[in-house]
Motif scaffolding. Structure first.
Motif, short mmCIF file in Angstrom:
data_model
loop_
_atom_site.label_atom_id
_atom_site.label_comp_id
_atom_site.label_asym_id
_atom_site.label_seq_id
_atom_site.Cartn_x
_atom_site.Cartn_y
_atom_site.Cartn_z
N ALA A 191 39.44 25.41 -44.38
CA ALA A 191 40.19 25.97 -43.26
C ALA A 191 40.54 24.85 -42.30
O ALA A 191 39.98 23.75 -42.36
N ALA A 192 41.49 25.13 -41.42
CA ALA A 192 41.83 24.16 -40.38
C ALA A 192 40.66 23.98 -39.44
O ALA A 192 39.95 24.94 -39.12
N GLY A 193 40.43 22.73 -39.01
CA GLY A 193 39.38 22.47 -38.04
C GLY A 193 38.07 22.02 -38.63
O GLY A 193 37.12 21.73 -37.87
N VAL A 194 37.94 21.94 -39.95
CA VAL A 194 36.66 21.51 -40.52
C VAL A 194 36.45 20.00 -40.38
O VAL A 194 35.34 19.51 -40.56
N GLY A 195 37.54 19.25 -40.07
CA GLY A 195 37.39 17.81 -39.84
C GLY A 195 38.00 16.93 -40.91
O GLY A 195 37.57 15.79 -41.08
N LEU B 273 33.52 28.41 -36.17
CA LEU B 273 33.91 29.38 -35.14
C LEU B 273 33.53 28.87 -33.75
O LEU B 273 34.25 29.10 -32.77
N GLU B 274 32.40 28.17 -33.64
CA GLU B 274 32.00 27.59 -32.35
C GLU B 274 32.98 26.50 -31.93
O GLU B 274 33.34 26.40 -30.75
N ARG B 275 33.43 25.71 -32.87
CA ARG B 275 34.44 24.69 -32.56
C ARG B 275 35.74 25.35 -32.12
O ARG B 275 36.44 24.86 -31.24
N ASN C 26 42.39 37.22 -36.26
CA ASN C 26 43.06 37.47 -37.54
C ASN C 26 42.44 36.67 -38.69
O ASN C 26 41.79 37.22 -39.57
N PHE C 27 42.65 35.39 -38.68
CA PHE C 27 42.28 34.54 -39.83
C PHE C 27 40.83 34.10 -39.77
O PHE C 27 40.09 34.18 -40.75
N PHE C 28 40.40 33.62 -38.62
CA PHE C 28 39.08 33.00 -38.49
C PHE C 28 38.01 34.07 -38.22
O PHE C 28 37.56 34.26 -37.09
N VAL D 131 34.16 35.56 -39.93
CA VAL D 131 33.06 35.07 -40.75
C VAL D 131 33.29 35.43 -42.21
O VAL D 131 33.05 34.63 -43.13
N GLU D 132 33.79 36.66 -42.46
CA GLU D 132 34.02 37.09 -43.84
C GLU D 132 35.09 36.22 -44.52
O GLU D 132 34.89 35.76 -45.64
N ASN D 133 36.19 36.00 -43.82
CA ASN D 133 37.26 35.19 -44.40
C ASN D 133 36.82 33.76 -44.66
O ASN D 133 37.05 33.20 -45.74
N LEU D 134 36.17 33.16 -43.66
CA LEU D 134 35.76 31.76 -43.80
C LEU D 134 34.72 31.59 -44.88
O LEU D 134 34.74 30.60 -45.63
#
Length: 898
Positions: free
Chosen positions: A34-38, A190-192, A210-212, A214-217
């Motif tokens: 996902a976006a934002g993982v680094g 999610l914290e980020r 919508n996208f982010f 816990v189930e989707n990620l």
């Protein structure tokens, strides 16, 4: 348990990739769920580490996403300028491929591998830009998320409810040299997100809703881990194959191509199955008689689905037939298919009394075949309605006139039968025959249907009681009408189908004939130009489109040659600099480009490389026009180009083999020449130097006779060397094709006299007699060269005959030739030696009077000179003893000057 193994074609491709030359760049993908993982952050850190190790690093395009930590890491890295493009009033920043190719760093950073480029860029997708960088030998770091992998698109959509439009082929991911998984816990992500480290406040809140989730990620994370594991399995299997080569393919997955909107989902599912089962993957299109009536939108969607199947590694095949299940079953049986993947819409009946579905008929034809049915929710009434509209605009004045004419003639025949007392059944047969003829001579099935209805009405009007009305008193007439209409309709439909099948069969036969003819023409072609010309002309016949062909000369495209459908056409719109630039790109990158592709799609032609594996022998451009190539045409074109490439490769190999043979012959000639010189020049040179040394050191001690004898030896050895050098120079000119004849008409007596002035001084020990059949004999010759011929033959006679022998030179005219014979009465030449006496470096076994072995150049040179004059030279026995050499020259003419 049976071990499922990797498809051999894919494994061999993987092995080939690892064996590619080191100049090809390496791709490292930073992979996340996902976006934002680094991913971008990790890429930039790796870039700084590479720069510290001394690697030339540049940032081609990096998307900071307004994240402070990521933006900070850009400091210290060279950033290439972006390409700015105006699109709908918005200024877009794109990766500048040309600037990167010009800068050519060792390592370049290109973020967001799945990005779709704006109009005006060279390629439609950024991963294609990256492939060009890799081919140029530049290493690339890039980023991608799991939702951008093509084969996972449907799964991601089912998880998140979002269909991702920007995707990369699985092969790009699998072929990467390194894939680094950037993984963090979903809760940490999610914290980020809530901390504003991924998106800005408003955007972050919408993403969390919508996208982010816990189930989707969690599901996406599992999918990313599984995809990395699949890639690792592929690499492990590839390494295992390289170790022992023991593998086999147990599964062959077949997916059916169609224009349905959901077909893309079915293709992706089949591709995942092929990867999971480590099996072969084939995409089959069954072209039915209704294919020509397919709407442009559906044809375009079919082409898109075909390209998708190719991207996912499928082998595209096409068959013809009206019975689709039967064609699929036959292809599966002949090709060893184990599993067929189809959509659910083909497996369900729309009403109770409907005919069996494609799935039911397929299972009936192949009960041992595994049929996998994929949910097909996207296919609905909208798609079927568009198919139903394909018969519009079928009205044709010509077909209407034909229909009316046939019905009129059938009515006249019916009236004649009626007057002759024939029964109504005979008249009905006439109308059925008329409908059958209409179905054959018209272009659309609708005319036979209308003719069936009109036939019933006309029969009712003219031949039922009461006549000349549309009423019928007899209660059996309705049944008669129904049977008549049904029979006419069935006969017309069958005739129309047979006509369509005949048309398709003729088309397939014509294309097959084109393939056979191409093979024969390429076998008959003598050089690369004729091979390319034959290929282009066959493509013109096959496609009915203008063709432009570029040969590859010295690693670069040569002058293009245009081949027109209309011979008198002079359209040069395909020969512009822009079109040539596309062809150059194709030759350099060994890929398709131009019209109907995602690369340089603004071109007028579709450009295809004439290639065998990685070797390109030319480029062919096809002027697409308004009608793109269909699946089968594309397959045949690729087959023809493959045949052309093999022919060009064979021609190149034959040419190189011939050149190698000539080089070997020349090398052998040099070796023989050097060996002969090193051996045979030592004696005269030693004699000259020894005699000169004696004269210098002990000249006063020698009397005049001794000195004269020494001077004579030095002169003889020097003349021998001069004669040898002359022969060597002449041989060199002949071998290099530089012997230019200066032909004039000369008197043979004068030429012979000039030659005798330069023969070996030991001729005084022999008797030389010259004779001529006439006082004046003219021959057309290069006098200097013929003098050398006479000198060589006479010197040869002096060397190999004892002192006191007689040498006779006789000249005569015979028809349109002048014959010169040089005979001696020496020991003669054996028959074995006669066969090789004119060979270069052959000196025979005869012993020379002065023990000086000949180089074997003189007689060989004589033969070359005489043949250059258009004459012949031969050797035979002189009766009663000795040898005679005879050569011929063209007779000369007297030129009168006023």
């Amino acid at each position: 348990m049976t071990l499922q193994r990797q498809d051999p074609d894919k494994l061999l491709a993987a092995i080939a990739r690892e064996e590619q030359p080191q100049h090809k760049g390496h791709l490292k993908i930073f992979f996340g769920y996902a976006a934002g993982v680094g991913k971008t952050y990790a890429m930039l850190k790796a870039a700084h580490a590479a720069k510290k190790s001394g690697i030339d690093v540049a940032a081609g395009y990096v998307e900071p996403h307004a994240r402070p930590q990521t933006s900070t890491l850009l400091n210290g890295l060279e950033q290439l300028p972006c390409l700015r493009i105006q699109h709908n009033g918005i200024l877009l920043r794109e990766f500048d491929l040309d600037a990167a190719m010009k800068r050519k760093p060792q390592l370049i950073l290109v973020d967001e591998l799945a990005h779709t480029n704006a109009d005006g860029c060279r390629h439609a997708k950024r991963y294609q830009d990256v492939e060009e960088l890799l081919n140029a030998g530049i290493d690339v770091y890039s980023t991608v998320n799991v939702q951008h992998i093509e084969s996972l698109n449907d799964i991601v959509a089912s998880i998140t409810g979002v269909t991702v439009r920007e995707r990369i082929p699985d092969s790009v991911f699998d072929n990467a040299n390194q894939v680094k998984l950037i993984d963090i816990e979903p809760q940490e992500l999610l914290e980020r997100l809530s901390g504003g480290n991924v998106y800005q406040d408003g955007q972050a809140e919408r993403a969390a809703q919508n996208f982010f989730t816990v189930e989707n990620l969690t599901a996406l994370r599992e999918l990313a881990l599984r995809r990395c594991a699949d890639r690792m399995n592929l690499l492990t299997e590839s390494a295992r194959v390289q170790a022992n080569g023991d593998y086999r393919t147990d599964e062959h997955i077949l997916v059916c191509l169609s224009s349905a909107p959901s077909n893309a989902k079915i293709i992706r599912t089949a591709a995942r199955m092929a990867a999971a089962f480590k099996g072969a993957f084939t995409a089959l299109f069954v072209e039915t008689p209704n294919f020509s009536a397919m709407s442009d939108e559906n044809k375009k969607r079919l082409q898109t689905n075909t390209r998708l199947a190719q991207q996912l590694g499928a082998q595209i095949e096409t068959v013809f037939g009206d019975d689709v299940p039967l064609q699929i079953a036959e292809f599966a049986r002949l090709s060893g298919v184990s599993k067929v993947v189809i959509g659910r819409s083909t497996a369900t009946r729309r009403w109770f009394f409907a005919k069996p579905t494609l799935t039911e008929r397929l299972i009936a034809n192949t009960p041992s075949l595994d049929v996998h049915i994929i949910p097909d929710s996207e296919t609905g009434a909208d798609y079927r309605e568009r198919k139903a509209k394909r018969t519009k605009n079928v009205l044709s004045l010509g077909d209407i006139a034909k229909t009316i004419g046939v019905l009129f003639l059938a009515t006249l025949a019916g009236l004649l039968f009626y007057k002759l007392g024939f029964t109504e059944a005979n008249i009905i047969t006439v109308y059925i025959l008329g409908v059958l003829i209409i179905s054959i001579i018209t272009t659309n099935r609708a005319y036979s249907l209308v003719a069936s209805v009109v036939s019933v009405m006309v029969f009712n009007f003219f031949f039922t009681t009461p006549r000349y009305t549309f009423q019928a008193y007899d209660s059996s007439y309705p049944v008669t009408f129904a049977v008549m209409f049904t029979a006419a309709f069935i006969m017309g439909s069958l005739a129309a189908k047979l006509k369509e099948h005949a048309k398709k069969s003729a088309q397939a036969a014509y294309r097959t004939k084109i393939l056979f003819d191409t093979n024969q023409l390429l076998q008959q072609a003598k050089d690369s130009a004729s091979i390319l010309s034959a290929t282009a002309e066959q493509l013109v016949k096959l496609l009915g489109k203008n063709i432009i062909a570029y040969p590859l000369e010295g690693g670069e495209l040569g002058k293009p040659h245009m081949f027109f459908v209309e011979k008198d056409s002079c359209d040069d719109s395909c020969m512009t600099e822009n079109e040539r630039a596309v062809a150059v790109w194709v030759s350099e990158n060994n890929k398709h480009a131009g019209a109907t592709t995602d690369t340089l799609s603004g071109a007028k032609c579709l450009y295809l490389a004439i290639r065998v594996n990685q070797s390109v022998y030319g480029v062919v451009g096809i002027e697409i026009g308004e009608r793109p190539l269909d699946v089968f045409e594309n397959s045949v074109v690729l087959s023809i180009l493959g045949e052309c490439a093999l022919a060009l490769e064979n021609e190149k190999n034959a040419r190189e083999k011939e050149e190698a043979a000539v080089a070997a012959k020349n090398e052998q000639l040099r070796a023989n020449l050097l060996r002969a010189i090193s051996h045979d020049l030592r004696t005269p040179l030693t004699s000259i130097s020894g005699n000169a040394s004696n004269l210098l050191s002990n000249g006063d001690c020698f009397d005049e006779d001794t000195k004269k004898h020494i001077y004579s030896d030095i002169y003889d050895d020097s003349m021998w060397l001069i004669n040898l050098v002359e022969n060597l120079l002449s041989v060199t000119r002949i071998e290099e094709g530089r012997m230019n004849l200066n032909l004039t008409s000369e008197l043979m007596d004068e030429v012979v006299a000039e030659a005798l002035c330069h023969v070996n001084r030991k001729c005084v020990q022999h008797t030389i007699i010259t004779k001529s059949a006439e006082d004046f004999i003219l021959a057309k010759m290069d006098a200097k060269l013929i003098v050398q011929v006479v000198i060589n033959i006479v010197d040869n006679a002096i060397k190999y005959t004892p002192a006191g022998s007689t040498i006779t030179i006789f000249t005569e005219k015979k028809e349109h030739q002048v014959l010169v014979s040089i005979a001696d009465d020496g020991p003669g030449i054996s028959n074995d030696v006669k066969k090789r006496v004119f060979d270069m470096f052959y000196s025979g076994n005869n012993r020379v009077a002065d023990s000086r072995r000949s180089l074997g150049l003189g007689l060989s040179l004589c033969k070359s000179i005489i043949q250059a004059h258009g004459g012949k030279i031969s050797v035979s026995d002189n009766v009663p003893q000795g040898t005679v050499f005879v050569f011929s020259l063209p007779i000369g003419e007297v030129t009168l000057h006023e």
